[in-house]
Design a protein around this motif. Sequence first.
Motif, short mmCIF file in Angstrom:
data_model
loop_
_atom_site.label_atom_id
_atom_site.label_comp_id
_atom_site.label_asym_id
_atom_site.label_seq_id
_atom_site.Cartn_x
_atom_site.Cartn_y
_atom_site.Cartn_z
N THR A 7 0.80 -1.32 0.07
CA THR A 7 -0.04 -0.14 0.17
C THR A 7 0.80 1.14 0.00
OG1 THR A 7 -0.08 0.13 2.49
CG2 THR A 7 -1.89 -1.29 1.25
N LYS A 8 0.15 2.56 -0.11
CA LYS A 8 0.99 3.57 -0.32
C LYS A 8 1.76 3.92 1.13
CE LYS A 8 0.45 8.43 -0.88
NZ LYS A 8 -0.65 9.85 -1.17
N GLY A 9 0.89 3.47 2.28
CA GLY A 9 1.53 3.38 3.67
C GLY A 9 2.69 2.82 3.83
N ASP A 10 2.50 1.46 3.06
CA ASP A 10 3.81 0.34 3.17
C ASP A 10 5.02 0.98 2.35
OD1 ASP A 10 2.16 -1.41 4.55
OD2 ASP A 10 1.68 -2.39 2.73
N TRP A 11 4.72 1.71 1.28
CA TRP A 11 5.91 2.03 0.43
C TRP A 11 6.63 3.16 1.35
CZ3 TRP A 11 8.56 -0.03 -3.11
CH2 TRP A 11 8.15 -0.72 -3.85
N THR A 12 5.87 3.99 2.24
CA THR A 12 6.62 5.18 3.01
C THR A 12 7.39 4.71 3.96
OG1 THR A 12 4.53 6.64 2.58
CG2 THR A 12 6.17 6.86 4.44
N LYS A 13 6.92 3.40 4.60
CA LYS A 13 7.63 2.61 5.55
C LYS A 13 9.03 1.73 4.82
CE LYS A 13 3.97 1.93 8.73
NZ LYS A 13 3.07 1.08 9.46
N LEU A 14 8.67 1.28 3.75
CA LEU A 14 9.65 0.48 3.24
C LEU A 14 10.90 1.46 2.82
CD1 LEU A 14 7.50 -1.79 1.09
CD2 LEU A 14 8.89 -2.55 2.89
N LYS A 15 10.53 2.84 2.21
CA LYS A 15 11.65 3.41 1.69
C LYS A 15 12.41 4.09 3.14
CE LYS A 15 9.18 5.13 -2.40
NZ LYS A 15 8.47 6.22 -3.13
N GLN A 16 11.83 3.96 4.35
CA GLN A 16 12.53 4.46 5.33
C GLN A 16 13.28 3.14 5.91
OE1 GLN A 16 9.42 5.72 7.90
NE2 GLN A 16 9.08 7.67 6.82
N GLY A 17 13.52 1.98 5.14
CA GLY A 17 14.09 0.82 5.59
C GLY A 17 13.51 -0.01 6.39
N GLN A 18 12.05 0.07 6.76
CA GLN A 18 11.35 -0.61 7.67
C GLN A 18 10.97 -1.99 6.89
OE1 GLN A 18 8.19 1.27 9.95
NE2 GLN A 18 9.39 3.25 9.69
N THR A 19 10.97 -3.34 7.69
CA THR A 19 10.45 -4.38 7.18
C THR A 19 8.94 -4.44 7.81
OG1 THR A 19 12.77 -5.42 7.08
CG2 THR A 19 10.62 -6.82 7.07
N ILE A 20 8.10 -4.99 6.90
CA ILE A 20 6.55 -5.07 7.28
C ILE A 20 6.19 -6.53 7.31
CG2 ILE A 20 4.13 -4.34 6.64
CD1 ILE A 20 5.47 -1.87 5.05
N ALA A 21 5.55 -6.90 8.39
CA ALA A 21 4.97 -8.28 8.42
C ALA A 21 3.37 -8.09 8.76
CB ALA A 21 5.48 -8.90 9.72
N LYS A 22 2.49 -8.71 7.89
CA LYS A 22 1.06 -8.61 8.05
C LYS A 22 0.47 -9.89 7.52
CE LYS A 22 0.85 -5.95 3.45
NZ LYS A 22 0.52 -4.73 2.98
N LYS A 23 -0.77 -10.14 7.68
CA LYS A 23 -1.73 -10.97 7.07
C LYS A 23 -2.45 -10.26 5.83
CE LYS A 23 -2.31 -13.58 11.30
NZ LYS A 23 -3.41 -14.31 12.14
N LEU A 24 -2.48 -11.19 4.94
CA LEU A 24 -3.14 -10.64 3.68
C LEU A 24 -4.19 -11.49 3.13
CD1 LEU A 24 -2.98 -8.40 1.41
CD2 LEU A 24 -1.42 -10.02 0.19
N GLU A 25 -5.42 -11.00 3.23
CA GLU A 25 -6.43 -11.71 2.31
C GLU A 25 -5.89 -11.89 0.70
OE1 GLU A 25 -8.63 -13.56 3.68
OE2 GLU A 25 -8.26 -12.94 5.53
N HIS A 26 -5.35 -12.80 0.14
CA HIS A 26 -5.10 -12.86 -1.15
C HIS A 26 -6.40 -13.15 -2.03
CE1 HIS A 26 -2.98 -14.28 -4.63
NE2 HIS A 26 -1.89 -13.22 -4.45
N PRO A 27 -6.36 -12.73 -3.00
CA PRO A 27 -7.72 -13.12 -3.99
C PRO A 27 -7.70 -14.36 -4.47
CG PRO A 27 -6.32 -11.39 -5.11
CD PRO A 27 -5.83 -11.37 -3.58
#
Length: 217
Positions: A106-126
């Motif tokens: 997501t847009k919010g994820d990209w902001t964190k990723l560009k800051q070097g953060q690793t994101i862990a989450k659950k995703l409802e894959h289609p």
Amino acid sequence: MKFFTKQMLGFTVVLVALTVTLGIFFVRSNTTAVINDANQQLQVDADSIIQGNLTYDPLAKTFIGYNSEAMRANALLLANQGNHFTIYDAAQHKRFASNGYTPRPTKGDWTKLKQGQTIAKKLEHPDKPPMSQRKHSPKPNHNADVGDPTMLVIEKPYFYNSKLVAVISIGSYMFQIHHQIYVTERNLAIGLLVGFVFALIVAMIIATQTNSRVSKM
């Protein structure tokens, strides 16, 4: 029922209650541990993929590109483990997707990723898991749906010379993690049942022998 028999049965009940309580705490901590281990393993897999798939010019200290052949080899290997990944470039363009796995940060994820953060989450894959995976994957329990599309996802950024060069999104279907938890809970339940029966038999033997000795006095 004689006095010593009551005492031994009472002791057995207390022991079983304590064991069951500890078992409940163990199950909860085990669930957390299994999910944490899955997160760590996904990060290890992500690092392995990136190390073998991105190419650099060490003299010019520039990023060159992506090794598509190596990506396909990694995709086949990880698919056998039930894991899938997608690689994006710094411009958020998809560079590779294994087995149709295309979750987009997501847009919010990209902001964190560009800051070097690793994101862990659950995703409802289609999309549901591939048919071959659904056939060979074990069921968590009789009511579980191995087609459950929920995934545990890790999104991790990679930099070269302080510049973002790639983001990998790697995921594993949750029903595989639930299966590990189910096996542990089943084995624990069997162990508790066997332990209870054994403790009850021992308590009855001891109580009978003690009553017999007291009667002869």
